[in-house]
Design a protein around this motif. Sequence first.
Motif, mmCIF file in Angstrom:
data_model
loop_
_atom_site.group_PDB
_atom_site.id
_atom_site.type_symbol
_atom_site.label_atom_id
_atom_site.label_comp_id
_atom_site.label_asym_id
_atom_site.label_seq_id
_atom_site.Cartn_x
_atom_site.Cartn_y
_atom_site.Cartn_z
ATOM 1 N N ALA A 114 1.013 -1.176 -0.094
ATOM 2 C CA ALA A 114 0.174 0.005 -0.086
ATOM 3 C C ALA A 114 0.892 1.290 -0.024
ATOM 4 O O ALA A 114 1.094 1.909 1.004
ATOM 5 C CB ALA A 114 -0.870 0.183 1.158
ATOM 6 N N LYS A 115 1.243 1.596 -1.063
ATOM 7 C CA LYS A 115 2.386 2.660 -1.424
ATOM 8 C C LYS A 115 1.566 3.833 -0.693
ATOM 9 O O LYS A 115 0.694 4.410 -0.916
ATOM 10 C CB LYS A 115 2.617 2.941 -2.812
ATOM 11 N N GLY A 116 2.657 4.486 0.134
ATOM 12 C CA GLY A 116 2.237 5.805 0.879
ATOM 13 C C GLY A 116 1.484 5.537 1.918
ATOM 14 O O GLY A 116 1.308 6.373 2.791
ATOM 15 N N PHE A 117 1.062 4.268 2.381
ATOM 16 C CA PHE A 117 0.314 4.011 3.592
ATOM 17 C C PHE A 117 1.046 2.658 4.383
ATOM 18 O O PHE A 117 0.395 2.509 5.356
ATOM 19 C CB PHE A 117 -1.115 3.595 3.348
ATOM 20 N N ALA A 118 2.242 2.253 3.820
ATOM 21 C CA ALA A 118 2.776 1.290 4.409
ATOM 22 C C ALA A 118 3.153 1.359 5.874
ATOM 23 O O ALA A 118 3.752 2.473 6.059
ATOM 24 C CB ALA A 118 4.032 0.874 3.698
ATOM 25 N N ASN A 119 2.585 0.407 6.666
ATOM 26 C CA ASN A 119 3.107 0.233 7.930
ATOM 27 C C ASN A 119 2.103 1.261 8.839
ATOM 28 O O ASN A 119 2.362 1.364 10.089
ATOM 29 C CB ASN A 119 4.629 0.462 8.447
ATOM 30 N N LYS A 120 1.378 2.009 8.214
ATOM 31 C CA LYS A 120 0.445 3.085 9.086
ATOM 32 C C LYS A 120 -0.774 2.226 9.649
ATOM 33 O O LYS A 120 -1.172 1.150 9.205
ATOM 34 C CB LYS A 120 -0.158 4.098 8.099
ATOM 35 N N VAL A 121 -1.192 2.661 10.577
ATOM 36 C CA VAL A 121 -2.466 2.191 11.355
ATOM 37 C C VAL A 121 -3.581 2.157 10.465
ATOM 38 O O VAL A 121 -3.987 3.401 9.809
ATOM 39 C CB VAL A 121 -2.773 2.681 12.610
ATOM 40 N N ILE A 122 -4.398 1.196 10.309
ATOM 41 C CA ILE A 122 -5.628 1.239 9.538
ATOM 42 C C ILE A 122 -6.522 1.961 10.184
ATOM 43 O O ILE A 122 -6.783 1.580 11.544
ATOM 44 C CB ILE A 122 -5.945 -0.395 9.213
ATOM 45 N N PRO A 123 -7.271 2.976 9.556
ATOM 46 C CA PRO A 123 -8.390 3.855 10.617
ATOM 47 C C PRO A 123 -9.474 2.475 11.015
ATOM 48 O O PRO A 123 -9.539 1.776 10.637
ATOM 49 C CB PRO A 123 -8.972 4.565 9.792
ATOM 50 N N LYS A 124 -9.843 2.934 12.107
ATOM 51 C CA LYS A 124 -10.784 1.986 12.825
ATOM 52 C C LYS A 124 -11.894 1.655 11.892
ATOM 53 O O LYS A 124 -12.390 0.754 11.973
ATOM 54 C CB LYS A 124 -11.307 2.677 14.172
ATOM 55 N N THR A 125 -12.671 2.797 11.242
ATOM 56 C CA THR A 125 -13.488 2.462 10.431
ATOM 57 C C THR A 125 -13.461 1.300 9.462
ATOM 58 O O THR A 125 -14.260 0.440 8.974
ATOM 59 C CB THR A 125 -14.181 3.654 9.692
#
Length: 220
Positions: A141-152
């Motif tokens: 997920a380029k640009g989102f790698a290792n970031k927390v998936i939003p709760k929703t």
Amino acid sequence: MLFPSVSGKGIGVLDWEGKAMTALRDPSSSGYSQAINLFIQAIRIAKKMRPNVRWGYYALPYRTFWGMDDLWRKNNEGLKSILNETDIIFPSVYMLYTDGQVTSGKNRSYISNNISLALRLGQICNKPVMPFVTDRWQPSAKGFANKVIPKTDFVKYISEINKVVYNNHTISGIVWWGSPFYDYKMKNPVVRAEARSESEFVDIQDNLIINYCREIKALP
């Protein structure tokens, strides 16, 4: 070791990645038969050493996002000799892309196809299915790698997994995996940016799990 006592009980997952796992994806590869035999031998050893533990392999059947076709299904069905040796089937359905990158429909298809295949094999082999999930986007997920998936998004992700039914069979639970504390200590820049100190990071993660679980428990 998670089970220091021979009489220990619980769930054990063997995570064998690398060349052997790659060979299992291709029946025509030179190492395919050897990989099958090694996987069978390994889980038999684990079950002999800890007979009261319910064992399985992480990421078998193997997932795909772009190749959900008959060949993929056929290749995974060729792994039944391994899955028959397990007690639980543990497919991996980590989120590889955001909805904005591939559309929500494509992500739903990814979840549905991969879970359905695992449930089909679970029915054939008479094994429960407990998919691995995680609360962070994968490197794809380029640009989102290792970031927390939003709760929703995470709650929707779990809800879609729960909805999948194959011949009246559904999952028996999930394995919520993550390595945020290790990543923080290893100074992963994305994870490090979430807190100024390790103690603050622990508090943030604890609250995240509590809040996410509260939403998941409220699912129908």
